[in-house]
Design an enzyme around this catalytic site. Sequence first.
Site, PDB file in Angstrom:
ATOM      1  N   HIS A 103       0.836  -1.210   0.000  1.00 36.66           N
ATOM      2  CA  HIS A 103       0.000   0.000   0.000  1.00 36.66           C
ATOM      3  C   HIS A 103       0.863   1.249   0.000  1.00 36.66           C
ATOM      4  O   HIS A 103       1.864   1.305   0.699  1.00 36.66           O
ATOM      5  CB  HIS A 103      -0.874   0.061   1.261  1.00 36.66           C
ATOM      6  CG  HIS A 103      -1.777  -1.119   1.402  1.00 36.66           C
ATOM      7  ND1 HIS A 103      -1.331  -2.336   1.854  1.00 36.66           N
ATOM      8  CD2 HIS A 103      -3.089  -1.267   1.131  1.00 36.66           C
ATOM      9  CE1 HIS A 103      -2.341  -3.186   1.855  1.00 36.66           C
ATOM     10  NE2 HIS A 103      -3.424  -2.572   1.423  1.00 36.66           N
ATOM     11  N   LYS A 130      -1.643  -7.960  -4.359  1.00 33.77           N
ATOM     12  CA  LYS A 130      -2.529  -6.812  -4.102  1.00 33.77           C
ATOM     13  C   LYS A 130      -1.695  -5.530  -3.990  1.00 33.77           C
ATOM     14  O   LYS A 130      -0.783  -5.442  -3.161  1.00 33.77           O
ATOM     15  CB  LYS A 130      -3.330  -7.004  -2.806  1.00 33.77           C
ATOM     16  CG  LYS A 130      -4.212  -5.797  -2.519  1.00 33.77           C
ATOM     17  CD  LYS A 130      -4.906  -5.849  -1.180  1.00 33.77           C
ATOM     18  CE  LYS A 130      -5.568  -4.500  -0.913  1.00 33.77           C
ATOM     19  NZ  LYS A 130      -5.940  -4.320   0.464  1.00 33.77           N
ATOM     20  N   LYS A 275     -15.141  21.489 -21.107  1.00 31.05           N
ATOM     21  CA  LYS A 275     -15.920  21.448 -22.356  1.00 31.05           C
ATOM     22  C   LYS A 275     -15.172  22.001 -23.570  1.00 31.05           C
ATOM     23  O   LYS A 275     -15.499  21.648 -24.701  1.00 31.05           O
ATOM     24  CB  LYS A 275     -17.244  22.201 -22.178  1.00 31.05           C
ATOM     25  CG  LYS A 275     -18.281  21.422 -21.376  1.00 31.05           C
ATOM     26  CD  LYS A 275     -19.593  22.170 -21.331  1.00 31.05           C
ATOM     27  CE  LYS A 275     -20.709  21.283 -20.820  1.00 31.05           C
ATOM     28  NZ  LYS A 275     -22.015  21.921 -20.846  1.00 31.05           N
ATOM     29  N   ASP A 312     -26.152  19.779 -25.799  1.00 37.32           N
ATOM     30  CA  ASP A 312     -26.903  20.755 -24.988  1.00 37.32           C
ATOM     31  C   ASP A 312     -27.837  21.577 -25.868  1.00 37.32           C
ATOM     32  O   ASP A 312     -28.997  21.810 -25.524  1.00 37.32           O
ATOM     33  CB  ASP A 312     -25.940  21.722 -24.280  1.00 37.32           C
ATOM     34  CG  ASP A 312     -25.269  21.096 -23.073  1.00 37.32           C
ATOM     35  OD1 ASP A 312     -25.830  20.131 -22.524  1.00 37.32           O
ATOM     36  OD2 ASP A 312     -24.191  21.573 -22.684  1.00 37.32           O
TER      37      ASP A 312
END
Length: 494
Positions: A103, A130, A275, A312
């Site tokens: 980890h 893991k 956007k 849109d």
Amino acid sequence: MRAAAAAGADLAEVRVDLLSPEELPKWQEIVAGKCLPVIVTNRAAWEGGKWRGSDTERLQILAEAEGLGAEHIDVELAACEQFQSLRTAPLPGHFAKLILSHHNFERPLTKAEVETIRVEMRGAKADIFKIAMMATNALDNALVFETLATAEEPTIFLAMGEMGQVSRIAAAKYGAYLTFASVGAGRESAPGQVDTERLTSFFRFRDVNASTPLYGIIGNPVSHSMSPALHNTAMADKNLDGLYVYLKVDDDAADFIRKMSSLGFAGFSVTMPSKVDAMKAMDDIDPTTKGIGAMNTVVKQKDGSLKGYNTDWIAAISAIEDDLPSKSLAGLRVVCIGAGGAGRALAYGALERGAGQVVIVNRSKPKAVALASDLSKDRAIGMSLEEFNADADVNFDVVMNTTSVGMNPNPTQTPVVASKLARSPLVFDAVYNPVETRLLREAKANGCVVVSGFEMFVRQGAEQFRLWHPSVDPPLQLMRQTVAECLGIELPSL
Ligand code: NAP
């Protein structure tokens, strides 16, 4: 554990280090009385866990858990040698699967670090690898997906935190051995975990496999977005294989789109602030979208190229035209209040549909004037909101509000004085929360037909659905219901 089973988990992780002082003496009872197969973990404080005793005690508990019939034991890679020396004879014929884990709660790992860890895990004879690392950038998920997709050993690889949540939700697509989910909201054992019920029902985890196309909403923030509910519900309703996720991206959206579309993403919704920037990743942009200069949808086409669209404008304009007696904006006089992203899309759309005149009204006048001259030299003009509200001579066929005025938490505000609405047959408001804004309420009182931002939101999603699943009709009514549920309201009649 019973709650995990009831929520639909296949196995439960017993985190001995997270048990309270009262619960700790009962850990053997918990493992021996399990109602699900278990992973027993007793995470060291030096690896991000809460165990405060000695390492020997800690690992002895894990060795004992194997003897009690635990199906999996999770041991930190760095403690593997010591654990192996403590391992005693398990139940006859029973060996727990050894998950060796690494980890990093601070930062993402590099590809080279991941390779080094995997070599060590291989050398230590892990049954399951893991790796968990903290994501600080949406692109960190790419390393997770690439590693999982090419891993020869059973592997769990997770990017933690909100940025990495997609690595947990989409784990099955890339062949991960398992993913972790919490028993319930607020009971996460690591940052970014989704709860089990949501993972299996909302994200249809059990239906996700290597061929499942992925979709997602890119932007920042996105956690409040209604698009995942809209699209996951619609795909489930139409029995379409597909998973739609939240993609918090605050760096280079274009880079992210390019990378993720090579890793199994078939489409993206794009919201603020990406956007415009995201358009750089497109191989092709639909002409209207190019004219608007902002995009909210990406389609990965059959040949692998990326095409950008703006749904849109058509969403709002089609909702408006459906409610006009003439069913068309052609020749009409339209006022567009607002000159931001939505204003630009709607003013462009109205002109595209043949509006006779579009007056762009904005709080800051220079923006209105600039947008008007950019869109049309002869059919668009700009003015300030102040001028517009003071002007007595108002006679518009359609009033469109594209500002955020009137949006929660300021629902008492309105961009237009009520007296201005009397002679406008149709009033549209892009704001969808609340659905009935003060502007729409006053318009109704003046006898106008009203069209809400709620309908625009549903339709922009429906248009995206059409672009991604061209042979299937979007379930419009279900989409409306889903958005209403997200907003916590009854299905509106607007
Ligand atoms: P934007 O690019 O930030 O533009 C905001 C616009 O609102 C600008 O014209 C701004 O004027 C104006 N404005 C903000 N506060 C104002 C105030 N107090 N008084 C007067 N004008 C004000 O935002 P956007 O993306 O266009 O979004 C605008 C609204 O449309 C938001 O409420 C958004 O939720 C809604 N929207 C709805 C949908 C849907 O599907 N229903 C889709 C997109 C957007 P200045 O230029 O003077 O600052």
